[in-house]
Design an enzyme around this catalytic site. Sequence first.
Site, PDB file in Angstrom:
ATOM      1  N   SER A  14     -41.995  52.136  15.277  1.00  0.00           N
ATOM      2  CA  SER A  14     -42.302  53.579  15.245  1.00  0.00           C
ATOM      3  C   SER A  14     -41.213  54.400  15.930  1.00  0.00           C
ATOM      4  O   SER A  14     -41.479  55.478  16.447  1.00  0.00           O
ATOM      5  CB  SER A  14     -43.657  53.845  15.901  1.00  0.00           C
ATOM      6  OG  SER A  14     -43.607  53.476  17.269  1.00  0.00           O
ATOM      7  N   LYS A  36     -46.743  47.872  17.660  1.00  0.00           N
ATOM      8  CA  LYS A  36     -47.498  46.933  18.504  1.00  0.00           C
ATOM      9  C   LYS A  36     -48.116  47.602  19.724  1.00  0.00           C
ATOM     10  O   LYS A  36     -48.990  47.046  20.353  1.00  0.00           O
ATOM     11  CB  LYS A  36     -46.663  45.718  18.874  1.00  0.00           C
ATOM     12  CG  LYS A  36     -45.631  45.884  19.941  1.00  0.00           C
ATOM     13  CD  LYS A  36     -45.031  44.496  20.250  1.00  0.00           C
ATOM     14  CE  LYS A  36     -43.940  44.564  21.276  1.00  0.00           C
ATOM     15  NZ  LYS A  36     -43.291  43.310  21.565  1.00  0.00           N
ATOM     16  N   SER A  44     -36.293  54.880  20.959  1.00  0.00           N
ATOM     17  CA  SER A  44     -35.902  56.223  20.499  1.00  0.00           C
ATOM     18  C   SER A  44     -36.493  57.278  21.418  1.00  0.00           C
ATOM     19  O   SER A  44     -35.817  58.235  21.811  1.00  0.00           O
ATOM     20  CB  SER A  44     -36.407  56.478  19.079  1.00  0.00           C
ATOM     21  OG  SER A  44     -35.852  55.572  18.191  1.00  0.00           O
ATOM     22  N   GLN A  48     -32.008  59.555  26.138  1.00  0.00           N
ATOM     23  CA  GLN A  48     -31.816  60.789  26.912  1.00  0.00           C
ATOM     24  C   GLN A  48     -30.663  61.606  26.342  1.00  0.00           C
ATOM     25  O   GLN A  48     -30.776  62.781  26.046  1.00  0.00           O
ATOM     26  CB  GLN A  48     -31.506  60.442  28.373  1.00  0.00           C
ATOM     27  CG  GLN A  48     -32.656  59.782  29.081  1.00  0.00           C
ATOM     28  CD  GLN A  48     -32.306  59.408  30.522  1.00  0.00           C
ATOM     29  OE1 GLN A  48     -31.157  59.483  30.942  1.00  0.00           O
ATOM     30  NE2 GLN A  48     -33.306  58.999  31.272  1.00  0.00           N
ATOM     31  N   GLY A  49     -29.520  60.920  26.197  1.00  0.00           N
ATOM     32  CA  GLY A  49     -28.257  61.610  25.914  1.00  0.00           C
ATOM     33  C   GLY A  49     -28.325  62.550  24.738  1.00  0.00           C
ATOM     34  O   GLY A  49     -28.254  63.775  24.892  1.00  0.00           O
ATOM     35  N   GLY A  50     -28.500  62.029  23.542  1.00  0.00           N
ATOM     36  CA  GLY A  50     -28.571  62.913  22.396  1.00  0.00           C
ATOM     37  C   GLY A  50     -28.153  62.269  21.108  1.00  0.00           C
ATOM     38  O   GLY A  50     -28.259  61.052  20.945  1.00  0.00           O
ATOM     39  N   GLU A 115     -19.943  62.586  26.172  1.00  0.00           N
ATOM     40  CA  GLU A 115     -20.323  61.249  26.657  1.00  0.00           C
ATOM     41  C   GLU A 115     -19.138  60.309  26.526  1.00  0.00           C
ATOM     42  O   GLU A 115     -18.123  60.650  25.908  1.00  0.00           O
ATOM     43  CB  GLU A 115     -21.553  60.725  25.901  1.00  0.00           C
ATOM     44  CG  GLU A 115     -22.820  61.468  26.304  1.00  0.00           C
ATOM     45  CD  GLU A 115     -24.086  60.902  25.711  1.00  0.00           C
ATOM     46  OE1 GLU A 115     -24.119  59.708  25.358  1.00  0.00           O
ATOM     47  OE2 GLU A 115     -25.049  61.666  25.583  1.00  0.00           O
ATOM     48  N   HIS A 231     -25.773  49.143  29.491  1.00  0.00           N
ATOM     49  CA  HIS A 231     -25.515  50.525  29.908  1.00  0.00           C
ATOM     50  C   HIS A 231     -25.094  50.485  31.369  1.00  0.00           C
ATOM     51  O   HIS A 231     -25.724  49.813  32.185  1.00  0.00           O
ATOM     52  CB  HIS A 231     -26.777  51.374  29.729  1.00  0.00           C
ATOM     53  CG  HIS A 231     -26.515  52.844  29.801  1.00  0.00           C
ATOM     54  ND1 HIS A 231     -26.147  53.483  30.964  1.00  0.00           N
ATOM     55  CD2 HIS A 231     -26.546  53.796  28.838  1.00  0.00           C
ATOM     56  CE1 HIS A 231     -25.972  54.777  30.707  1.00  0.00           C
ATOM     57  NE2 HIS A 231     -26.209  54.992  29.426  1.00  0.00           N
ATOM     58  N   ARG A 277     -18.531  51.936  27.278  1.00  0.00           N
ATOM     59  CA  ARG A 277     -19.576  51.398  28.156  1.00  0.00           C
ATOM     60  C   ARG A 277     -19.334  49.977  28.632  1.00  0.00           C
ATOM     61  O   ARG A 277     -19.669  49.631  29.758  1.00  0.00           O
ATOM     62  CB  ARG A 277     -20.907  51.390  27.395  1.00  0.00           C
ATOM     63  CG  ARG A 277     -21.501  52.719  27.369  1.00  0.00           C
ATOM     64  CD  ARG A 277     -22.868  52.683  26.750  1.00  0.00           C
ATOM     65  NE  ARG A 277     -23.281  54.076  26.661  1.00  0.00           N
ATOM     66  CZ  ARG A 277     -24.251  54.515  25.917  1.00  0.00           C
ATOM     67  NH1 ARG A 277     -24.950  53.675  25.178  1.00  0.00           N
ATOM     68  NH2 ARG A 277     -24.557  55.784  25.902  1.00  0.00           N
ATOM     69  N   HIS A 334     -29.056  47.425  27.098  1.00  0.00           N
ATOM     70  CA  HIS A 334     -29.384  48.747  26.563  1.00  0.00           C
ATOM     71  C   HIS A 334     -29.514  48.757  25.050  1.00  0.00           C
ATOM     72  O   HIS A 334     -30.432  49.349  24.508  1.00  0.00           O
ATOM     73  CB  HIS A 334     -28.265  49.706  27.000  1.00  0.00           C
ATOM     74  CG  HIS A 334     -28.468  51.125  26.591  1.00  0.00           C
ATOM     75  ND1 HIS A 334     -29.562  51.853  26.985  1.00  0.00           N
ATOM     76  CD2 HIS A 334     -27.705  51.971  25.829  1.00  0.00           C
ATOM     77  CE1 HIS A 334     -29.477  53.088  26.486  1.00  0.00           C
ATOM     78  NE2 HIS A 334     -28.368  53.167  25.778  1.00  0.00           N
ATOM     79  N   GLU A 358     -32.159  49.798  15.232  1.00  0.00           N
ATOM     80  CA  GLU A 358     -31.466  48.836  16.103  1.00  0.00           C
ATOM     81  C   GLU A 358     -31.613  47.384  15.653  1.00  0.00           C
ATOM     82  O   GLU A 358     -30.718  46.567  15.867  1.00  0.00           O
ATOM     83  CB  GLU A 358     -31.967  49.000  17.547  1.00  0.00           C
ATOM     84  CG  GLU A 358     -31.115  48.244  18.552  1.00  0.00           C
ATOM     85  CD  GLU A 358     -31.488  48.537  19.994  1.00  0.00           C
ATOM     86  OE1 GLU A 358     -32.179  49.550  20.246  1.00  0.00           O
ATOM     87  OE2 GLU A 358     -31.095  47.736  20.861  1.00  0.00           O
ATOM     88  N   ARG A 369     -21.411  49.837  20.799  1.00  0.00           N
ATOM     89  CA  ARG A 369     -21.797  51.119  20.189  1.00  0.00           C
ATOM     90  C   ARG A 369     -21.261  52.314  20.978  1.00  0.00           C
ATOM     91  O   ARG A 369     -21.318  52.336  22.207  1.00  0.00           O
ATOM     92  CB  ARG A 369     -23.323  51.225  20.102  1.00  0.00           C
ATOM     93  CG  ARG A 369     -23.797  52.588  19.625  1.00  0.00           C
ATOM     94  CD  ARG A 369     -25.259  52.626  19.349  1.00  0.00           C
ATOM     95  NE  ARG A 369     -26.074  52.456  20.518  1.00  0.00           N
ATOM     96  CZ  ARG A 369     -26.306  53.401  21.428  1.00  0.00           C
ATOM     97  NH1 ARG A 369     -25.726  54.591  21.339  1.00  0.00           N
ATOM     98  NH2 ARG A 369     -27.101  53.152  22.446  1.00  0.00           N
ATOM     99  N   SER A 374     -26.874  56.024  18.234  1.00  0.00           N
ATOM    100  CA  SER A 374     -28.015  55.215  17.765  1.00  0.00           C
ATOM    101  C   SER A 374     -29.108  56.049  17.121  1.00  0.00           C
ATOM    102  O   SER A 374     -29.652  55.659  16.088  1.00  0.00           O
ATOM    103  CB  SER A 374     -28.587  54.356  18.887  1.00  0.00           C
ATOM    104  OG  SER A 374     -29.131  55.158  19.887  1.00  0.00           O
TER     105      SER A 374
END
Length: 519
Positions: A14, A36, A44, A48-50, A115, A231, A277, A334, A358, A369, A374
Amino acid sequence: MTKKHITDVVIIGSGIAALVAAECLSYHKNVIVITKSKKENSNSSRAQGGVAAAIARNDHWSNHFTDTMVAGNFHNDEDAVETLVQRGPELLRALIDRGMCFDKDEKGRIVLGQEGAHSMRRILHAGGDATGKALVNFMLNRLRTNQKVKIIENTLVVDLLVDENRCFGIKVKTNSRRTETIYSRDTILAAGGSGGLYSFTSNDPTVTGDGISLAYRAGANLVDLEFVQFHPTLLYVSGEVKGLISEAVRGEGAVLITKNGSRLMSGVHPQEDLAPRDIVAREINRAVLNGEQIFLDISMIKDFKKRFPTITGLCEENGIDLTVGKIPVVPGAHFHMGGVEVNQQGQTSVEHLYAIGEVACTGVHGANRLASNSLLEGIVFATELAEHLAFERSEDFEIPMNRSEDKACKELHLPEKEEIKAVMMKYVGIVRDEAGLKIARDWLEQYLSIEDNNFDPETLTHEQIGVYNMLQAAWLITTSALMRDESRGGHYRSDFPAEKIDWTKNKIIRNCHVPAHTA
Ligand code: SIN
């Protein structure tokens, strides 16, 4: 008695990819979404980032393409990257037209964040640092009154139903422990990644590699599983990870420092704290192993609480006084770059089984990545898949007759989840080597009979199925990591240190796990 349902499409998961696919498909098909736990619980929602997209006037998709390739150590599938960066802006504009609100400045212009490893500001965000939550809520609101999409929560998918390499649905266990069958013409795996296989992770605790394990048992090809992204900055308090501190914080100027205030990333990489990263995570890991404690110095960020309300709440809940300007951090699992091998329309090696988000590997992220790619991947490749399926003929769907779904089952001897996580963190983590990987593999194999199909969901509890999936996913990642005798992106082998390699000239070798047994 086993209950049975029939639908056009069933989607497992979901997160953003699942929800975007469900909405697009609902114009043509009946869709069931199975999750589940609660529908809001996904990676998702936690993002946070965007969302990265080349929408600024002075930006171009080709810049985003280059940044994605460089971060991915050129292990990326170039065509998939092109689709990602070219379709991204168009699909985000379509979301905005339908009412999705990204953060704007006082003149009503979308504010773009910075970022790691992006050559310019191109990150759209919402609610400051609650972009994933805003996007997921936006999609769930749209689906609330959609008669063609049914969302079923608290239901564990225990196996994919496959006959002669054709998937025809799923077997599930409800919270009341009943086993049910959902027959579907098409099945979409959007079950997320595998961060929960590690002791330190930013992931939702439900994300423990189920999708990889389901696909493996169904006989689907898996690829690039050794590439796990750590991360760099997870909040670390009293020996435990408490949540993510977005890379956007470093994008706004924060820097990594040691206890005595020295800059950690100076001289390590030209982009310093905003290096890719994998590089930043390894540098923090090295310092931590040397007994250092690492902090994010946020003292230079004006209006921190306003720009980062989620992180502010997280720090305050965990007793961090932000007026001091230092947040203690460690790296943690991450994102999984590898996954179920798919083409750009999400097709796996099993007919009528698709994968997006993912859990899938289009090759778009390469070996590492790029930040904020993502959510974008979820939106773009879910749309590509939905467009592909929308126009497929649907009359040839037949449920195989007289198929025995029962399996001979041996008694399973299973470890604790925490033991699996500790082994993965220690031996299959940020820095790996052959000896450690073999220790992990042998430890996992004492619980798994990889050659025997000894998994019978009927007789197992939710907990046992979860642990079995973790073992299987962990084994697949570990054996893939053993196969790749080079250091590249998220896969770093101390026995094959990366010298100054020109990755652009390096042939891409994809490690593919073709399952030893098929369902
Ligand atoms: C972050 O905000 O640092 C995470 C976003 C991402 O993984 O792309």
